[in-house]
Scaffold this motif. Structure first.
Motif, PDB file in Angstrom:
ATOM      1  N   THR A   1       0.684  -1.359  -0.037  1.00 44.94           N
ATOM      2  CA  THR A   1       0.197   0.076  -0.137  1.00 44.94           C
ATOM      3  C   THR A   1       0.895   1.304  -0.008  1.00 44.94           C
ATOM      4  OG1 THR A   1      -1.962  -1.161   1.309  1.00 44.94           O
ATOM      5  CG2 THR A   1      -1.638   1.091   1.275  1.00 44.94           C
ATOM      6  N   PHE A   2       2.015   1.214   0.862  1.00 46.90           N
ATOM      7  CA  PHE A   2       2.853   2.547   0.827  1.00 46.90           C
ATOM      8  C   PHE A   2       3.499   2.791  -0.664  1.00 46.90           C
ATOM      9  CE2 PHE A   2       6.912   4.192   1.207  1.00 46.90           C
ATOM     10  CZ  PHE A   2       6.827   5.511   1.951  1.00 46.90           C
TER      11      PHE A   2
ATOM     12  N   ARG B   1      -8.188  -2.846  -1.193  1.00 50.17           N
ATOM     13  CA  ARG B   1      -7.554  -3.949  -0.273  1.00 50.17           C
ATOM     14  C   ARG B   1      -7.281  -3.461   1.071  1.00 50.17           C
ATOM     15  NH1 ARG B   1      -3.843  -7.240  -4.331  1.00 50.17           N
ATOM     16  NH2 ARG B   1      -5.665  -8.194  -5.601  1.00 50.17           N
ATOM     17  N   ALA B   2      -6.601  -2.320   1.311  1.00 45.11           N
ATOM     18  CA  ALA B   2      -6.126  -1.748   2.468  1.00 45.11           C
ATOM     19  C   ALA B   2      -7.496  -1.277   3.268  1.00 45.11           C
ATOM     20  CB  ALA B   2      -5.345  -0.489   2.042  1.00 45.11           C
ATOM     21  N   ALA B   3      -8.580  -0.912   2.633  1.00 43.38           N
ATOM     22  CA  ALA B   3      -9.870  -0.367   3.224  1.00 43.38           C
ATOM     23  C   ALA B   3     -10.550  -1.478   3.745  1.00 43.38           C
ATOM     24  CB  ALA B   3     -10.626   0.458   2.408  1.00 43.38           C
ATOM     25  N   SER B   4     -10.419  -2.995   3.137  1.00 47.89           N
ATOM     26  CA  SER B   4     -11.194  -3.930   3.792  1.00 47.89           C
ATOM     27  C   SER B   4     -10.428  -4.603   4.679  1.00 47.89           C
ATOM     28  CB  SER B   4     -11.510  -4.780   2.658  1.00 47.89           C
ATOM     29  OG  SER B   4     -10.402  -5.115   1.941  1.00 47.89           O
TER      30      SER B   4
ATOM     31  N   ARG C   1       0.800   4.039  -2.813  1.00 47.08           N
ATOM     32  CA  ARG C   1       0.804   5.470  -2.428  1.00 47.08           C
ATOM     33  C   ARG C   1       1.580   6.364  -2.988  1.00 47.08           C
ATOM     34  NH1 ARG C   1      -0.489   6.575   3.658  1.00 47.08           N
ATOM     35  NH2 ARG C   1      -1.006   8.408   2.701  1.00 47.08           N
TER      36      ARG C   1
ATOM     37  N   VAL D   1      -5.540   7.152   0.969  1.00 42.12           N
ATOM     38  CA  VAL D   1      -5.503   5.748   0.633  1.00 42.12           C
ATOM     39  C   VAL D   1      -6.990   5.337   0.229  1.00 42.12           C
ATOM     40  CG1 VAL D   1      -4.847   3.475   1.546  1.00 42.12           C
ATOM     41  CG2 VAL D   1      -3.721   5.460   2.307  1.00 42.12           C
ATOM     42  N   ASP D   2      -7.633   6.291  -0.621  1.00 38.92           N
ATOM     43  CA  ASP D   2      -9.097   5.826  -1.065  1.00 38.92           C
ATOM     44  C   ASP D   2      -9.249   5.656  -2.606  1.00 38.92           C
ATOM     45  OD1 ASP D   2     -11.613   6.211  -1.474  1.00 38.92           O
ATOM     46  OD2 ASP D   2     -11.851   8.102  -0.562  1.00 38.92           O
TER      47      ASP D   2
ATOM     48  N   ARG E   1      -6.806  -0.794  -6.757  1.00 33.67           N
ATOM     49  CA  ARG E   1      -7.035  -2.188  -6.183  1.00 33.67           C
ATOM     50  C   ARG E   1      -6.375  -2.208  -5.046  1.00 33.67           C
ATOM     51  NH1 ARG E   1      -5.130  -7.099  -9.987  1.00 33.67           N
ATOM     52  NH2 ARG E   1      -3.296  -6.778  -9.044  1.00 33.67           N
ATOM     53  N   ALA E   2      -5.160  -1.587  -4.850  1.00 29.42           N
ATOM     54  CA  ALA E   2      -4.513  -1.676  -3.718  1.00 29.42           C
ATOM     55  C   ALA E   2      -5.070  -0.773  -2.448  1.00 29.42           C
ATOM     56  CB  ALA E   2      -3.001  -1.150  -3.766  1.00 29.42           C
ATOM     57  N   PHE E   3      -5.420   0.367  -2.826  1.00 24.54           N
ATOM     58  CA  PHE E   3      -6.297   0.830  -1.932  1.00 24.54           C
ATOM     59  C   PHE E   3      -7.770   0.342  -1.220  1.00 24.54           C
ATOM     60  CE2 PHE E   3      -4.331   4.941  -3.707  1.00 24.54           C
ATOM     61  CZ  PHE E   3      -3.192   4.689  -3.279  1.00 24.54           C
TER      62      PHE E   3
END
Length: 127
Positions: A2-3, A124-127, A6, A69-70, A120-122
């Motif tokens: 995720t980083f 996943r990070a939210a879930s 970003r 991260v949205d 897609r990465a963001f």
């Protein structure tokens, strides 16, 4: 992961926003770089307004998505770049390919891919 996404999405956002600001400050020079010839002050105003809007809005929404991260804000630059890429594709079909047709298409496609991966990465990070 995720980083890293970003960071990469943020770099796309900075690139687009930077392009928008340069169009705002130096419209004649940027128009020439894009094979455009603005006619008079109205032509410069059109380049300054429309290209600044395209690049700056796309860049700011990419930066917003990276910051929060949205995945949702990334829809804006993805759609802007996809419509631009579609327009270039139509031009290739109708007008033919000049020697400089491919570099902007490749850069738009790469940025779309990066932004889609970021979505897609963001998500996943939210879930």
């Amino acid at each position: 992961m995720t980083f890293v996404m970003r960071l990469i999405v943020g770099l796309v956002g900075l690139f687009l926003a930077g392009m928008g600001l340069v169009f705002l400050i130096h419209p004649a020079e940027m128009a020439a770089n894009f094979a455009l010839t603005p006619v008079g002050s109205q032509g410069l105003a059109t380049v300054r307004a429309d290209f600044t809007a395209f690049f700056l809005v796309g860049g700011l929404f990419a930066l917003l998505g990276a910051w929060r991260v949205d995945p949702s804000p990334l829809k804006v630059p993805i759609l802007l770049l996809a419509v631009a890429l579609f327009g270039r594709t139509v031009s290739l079909v109708l007008d033919g390919a000049g020697p400089m047709a491919w570099p902007p298409m490749i850069s738009e496609a790469v940025m779309i891919a990066i932004l889609l991966l970021g979505q897609r990465a963001f998500a996943r990070a939210a879930s």
